[in-house]
Design a protein around this motif. Structure first.
Motif, PDB file in Angstrom:
ATOM      1  N   GLY A 121       6.315 -14.178 -31.301  1.00 53.57           N
ATOM      2  CA  GLY A 121       7.742 -14.316 -31.561  1.00 53.57           C
ATOM      3  C   GLY A 121       8.072 -15.623 -32.250  1.00 53.57           C
ATOM      4  O   GLY A 121       8.880 -15.661 -33.194  1.00 53.57           O
ATOM      5  N   LEU A 124       6.894 -15.341 -35.944  1.00 52.02           N
ATOM      6  CA  LEU A 124       7.785 -14.504 -36.748  1.00 52.02           C
ATOM      7  C   LEU A 124       9.129 -15.196 -36.968  1.00 52.02           C
ATOM      8  O   LEU A 124       9.674 -15.175 -38.089  1.00 52.02           O
ATOM      9  CB  LEU A 124       7.984 -13.163 -36.041  1.00 52.02           C
ATOM     10  CG  LEU A 124       8.749 -12.084 -36.805  1.00 52.02           C
ATOM     11  CD1 LEU A 124       8.024 -11.724 -38.089  1.00 52.02           C
ATOM     12  CD2 LEU A 124       8.931 -10.842 -35.931  1.00 52.02           C
ATOM     13  N   PHE A 125       9.648 -15.811 -35.935  1.00 52.18           N
ATOM     14  CA  PHE A 125      10.920 -16.525 -36.034  1.00 52.18           C
ATOM     15  C   PHE A 125      10.829 -17.653 -37.057  1.00 52.18           C
ATOM     16  O   PHE A 125      11.755 -17.867 -37.854  1.00 52.18           O
ATOM     17  CB  PHE A 125      11.292 -17.084 -34.657  1.00 52.18           C
ATOM     18  CG  PHE A 125      12.665 -17.681 -34.569  1.00 52.18           C
ATOM     19  CD1 PHE A 125      13.753 -16.906 -34.201  1.00 52.18           C
ATOM     20  CD2 PHE A 125      12.881 -19.021 -34.837  1.00 52.18           C
ATOM     21  CE1 PHE A 125      15.030 -17.447 -34.114  1.00 52.18           C
ATOM     22  CE2 PHE A 125      14.143 -19.581 -34.749  1.00 52.18           C
ATOM     23  CZ  PHE A 125      15.222 -18.787 -34.387  1.00 52.18           C
ATOM     24  N   THR A 126       9.712 -18.355 -37.066  1.00 54.69           N
ATOM     25  CA  THR A 126       9.546 -19.488 -37.976  1.00 54.69           C
ATOM     26  C   THR A 126       9.397 -19.035 -39.415  1.00 54.69           C
ATOM     27  O   THR A 126       9.987 -19.634 -40.332  1.00 54.69           O
ATOM     28  CB  THR A 126       8.327 -20.318 -37.553  1.00 54.69           C
ATOM     29  OG1 THR A 126       8.468 -20.690 -36.174  1.00 54.69           O
ATOM     30  CG2 THR A 126       8.193 -21.574 -38.397  1.00 54.69           C
ATOM     31  N   GLN A 148      14.548 -12.918 -38.015  1.00 54.40           N
ATOM     32  CA  GLN A 148      14.696 -13.934 -36.970  1.00 54.40           C
ATOM     33  C   GLN A 148      15.096 -13.299 -35.644  1.00 54.40           C
ATOM     34  O   GLN A 148      14.609 -13.703 -34.574  1.00 54.40           O
ATOM     35  CB  GLN A 148      15.762 -14.955 -37.370  1.00 54.40           C
ATOM     36  CG  GLN A 148      15.265 -16.178 -38.094  1.00 54.40           C
ATOM     37  CD  GLN A 148      16.316 -17.266 -38.124  1.00 54.40           C
ATOM     38  OE1 GLN A 148      17.507 -17.016 -38.334  1.00 54.40           O
ATOM     39  NE2 GLN A 148      15.900 -18.494 -37.921  1.00 54.40           N
ATOM     40  N   GLY A 151      12.080 -11.837 -34.005  1.00 52.56           N
ATOM     41  CA  GLY A 151      11.279 -12.900 -33.397  1.00 52.56           C
ATOM     42  C   GLY A 151      11.899 -13.416 -32.114  1.00 52.56           C
ATOM     43  O   GLY A 151      11.193 -13.636 -31.113  1.00 52.56           O
ATOM     44  N   LEU A 155      10.385 -13.812 -28.302  1.00 50.91           N
ATOM     45  CA  LEU A 155      10.110 -15.114 -27.692  1.00 50.91           C
ATOM     46  C   LEU A 155      11.036 -15.429 -26.511  1.00 50.91           C
ATOM     47  O   LEU A 155      10.593 -16.066 -25.544  1.00 50.91           O
ATOM     48  CB  LEU A 155      10.172 -16.224 -28.745  1.00 50.91           C
ATOM     49  CG  LEU A 155      11.536 -16.702 -29.264  1.00 50.91           C
ATOM     50  CD1 LEU A 155      12.081 -17.855 -28.423  1.00 50.91           C
ATOM     51  CD2 LEU A 155      11.400 -17.169 -30.713  1.00 50.91           C
TER      52      LEU A 155
END
Length: 539
Positions: A121, A124-126, A148, A151, A155
């Motif tokens: 997560g 992917l978010f980053t 985002q 992600g 997370l």
């Protein structure tokens, strides 16, 4: 989790710890999610403080990102020449995927490994944050914000579950207190920091900031967090239910967002709204027939659980809508910088942080039902105060946010307690997850629905003012918009520039007032729901 552990979590000291997170972008039952996790079997973490730091950093990325974007919207709109509907989607694309997938994201951590899903997560978010920062247009930005959200759906629940798995019952109180304290601070000051980045560099900086935070978080996760799983997690993940929920909410939101421009009778509005309703009914059918549903419908047999979720939906609808439109109005109508707009929101979370320690004592004396009735009423008064016509910060917005913060402080701790008590012990975890998802979906719906109120109220107020000025029909029509560059395109005469600007600012204020009154009505409806549905606690 044993029954005595649940009862321990209901004690006032534990309720107080949970209440400290109300002012952030967390959801009402996040602390409860942590408490319901069984300690991980097998190899324990030898670096528990580092593990806690990793989960705090990871969840803070998602929580801060959910708040700082609001103060950057005006800058994003100006640079990308985006419409109001596009600005709504910059926020709602994130909320849509987060709210739809957060339950299945938590289940994925239980089955596939909490650290594995947490790190996935974060990664992917980053990557999506980098795409946001480099977005050449609003379409790319919206798409990256949606990623985002995916992600964050992985997370956020994994970070909460990791805290519960790493710390045993005797250590969790302090761990939750630390996590909640940091969450409250980042939730309060995140918009200020984000506004400063917008003013000093660019709105793109708020997304690039996630990159170094992610690198530190992933390194800490691999160094300190064992990859634990839930021993009770079995069967397949409910991806079909998650897909139906996302598609249904997405279609409904799309139709509602298009309504201000096209009107409710337009096919582009009616079609998606009808499709969204059908898909949400399909979602309920899937959950009813699935062997491993992400939202078991049997928990809704509890009248108290239904009541608390109605309260959550209505109250967080108001909070999500007000926190979206207030910074926008302060910047566009009153000339605030992004930093000033972020700082203007501080009274609510600061009041919550200062007063939340007293909610445990109030619960012991008054009971959850009384507080869940009084709290939304107080919050409703705060919303209504935002509609006062003065328009000066210290006369209107500051006291309104203080009262709103007081109302939320009174409400959230008994909300968490009632969710816990409303279902059986083995259902406490899923019940708290559902309540968190409801809070996020409430904000999603608020931005779509209140966008209609805001745009139509603005257009009506501005038209009334412009009609009294000596303007040609062409110029008058070009000014009746919230789109960037309207004044430049209209070529207003120099002697009318100031009256036109004043009319536009007043129209935005009137639009915010209309939104605030709807939020107040929703808060009062939440109080009625609490009084009618939640059983009185005998003492």
């Amino acid at each position: 989790m044993a029954i005595h552990d649940v009862r321990d979590a209901l004690d006032p000291p534990n309720v107080q710890r949970a209440a400290h997170v109300v002012g952030s972008q967390t959801s009402p039952c996040d602390a409860l999610v942590i408490r319901t996790q069984p300690p991980a079997a097998g190899r324990p973490s030898r670096h528990k403080r580092l593990a806690l730091a990793a989960t705090i950093l990871g969840s803070s990325m998602a929580f801060i990102d959910g708040s700082v974007v609001n103060v950057a919207l005006s800058s994003i709109q100006n640079e990308l020449a985006a419409s109001v509907a596009a600005m709504q989607w910059v926020v709602n694309a994130y909320l849509l995927l987060l709210g739809s997938l957060v339950l299945v994201g938590g289940a994925a951590g239980d089955r596939l490994g909490r650290r594995t899903v947490f790190v996935a997560g974060i990664g992917l978010f980053t990557l999506a944050s980098i795409a946001c920062g480099f977005a050449p247009g609003v379409g790319t930005l919206i798409a990256a914000r949606a990623v985002q959200g995916i992600g964050a759906a992985l997370l956020v629940p994994s970070s909460l579950a990791i805290i519960g798995a790493v710390f045993d019952e005797h250590e969790r109180g302090r761990a939750i207190g630390t996590w909640a304290g940091v969450a409250a601070i980042t939730g309060a000051f995140g918009p200020v920091m984000g506004g400063w980045l917008v003013d000093t560099w660019s709105w793109r900086a708020i997304f690039f900031l996630n990159v170094p935070l992610a690198c530190v978080t992933i390194a800490l996760a691999f160094a300190s967090i064992p990859d634990s799983r839930s021993p009770d997690a079995q069967g397949r993940l409910d991806w079909l239910g998650a897909l139906a929920a996302a598609a249904g909410l997405g279609a409904l939101t799309y139709g509602l967002t298009a309504a201000p421009v096209h009107g409710f009778a337009a096919p582009v509005v009616l079609g998606p709204v009808a499709a969204g309703i059908v898909l949400l009914v399909v979602f309920l059918i899937i959950e009813r027939t699935s062997a491993q549903p992400m939202m078991p419908l049997d928990v809704f047999r509890s009248r108290d659980f239904v009541g608390t979720n109605l309260v959550t939906l209505l109250l967080y609808f108001g909070v999500g809508g007000a926190m979206f439109f207030l910074p926008y109005a302060l910047i566009r109508a009153h000339g605030y910088t992004a930093t000033e707009a972020g700082a203007a929101l501080l009274p609510a979370p600061l009041v919550i942080g200062l007063l939340s320690r007293f909610t445990g004592g109030l619960m012991a004396r008054c009971g959850a039902r009384a507080l869940l009735t009084v709290g939304p009423v107080v919050a409703g008064i705060g919303f209504a105060m935002l509609a006062l016509p003065d328009g000066r910060y210290w006369n209107v917005y500051f006291p309104a946010l203080v009262v709103l913060g007081l109302g939320m402080t009174i409400t959230v701790a008994p909300l968490t307690t009632t969710v816990m008590a409303a279902v059986s012990d083995e259902r406490t975890g899923v019940a708290s997850g559902i309540n968190n998802a409801v809070a996020r979906v409430a904000s999603l719906l608020a931005i779509a629905v209140l966008g209609i109120v805001f745009v139509w109220s603005h257009d009506a107020a501005l038209s009334a003012r412009l009609d009294r000025m000596d303007l040609s029909p062409t110029v008058r029509q070009s000014l009746r918009t919230l789109e960037p560059g309207a004044n430049a395109n209209a070529q207003v005469a120099a002697d009318l520039a100031r009256p036109v600007a004043a009319a536009q600012a007043e129209a935005i204020d009137r639009a915010l007032a209309a939104v605030a009154l709807v939020c107040a009505a929703c808060a009062l409806a939440a109080a009625v729901c609490a009084a009618v549905t939640i059983k009185r606690t005998r003492r």
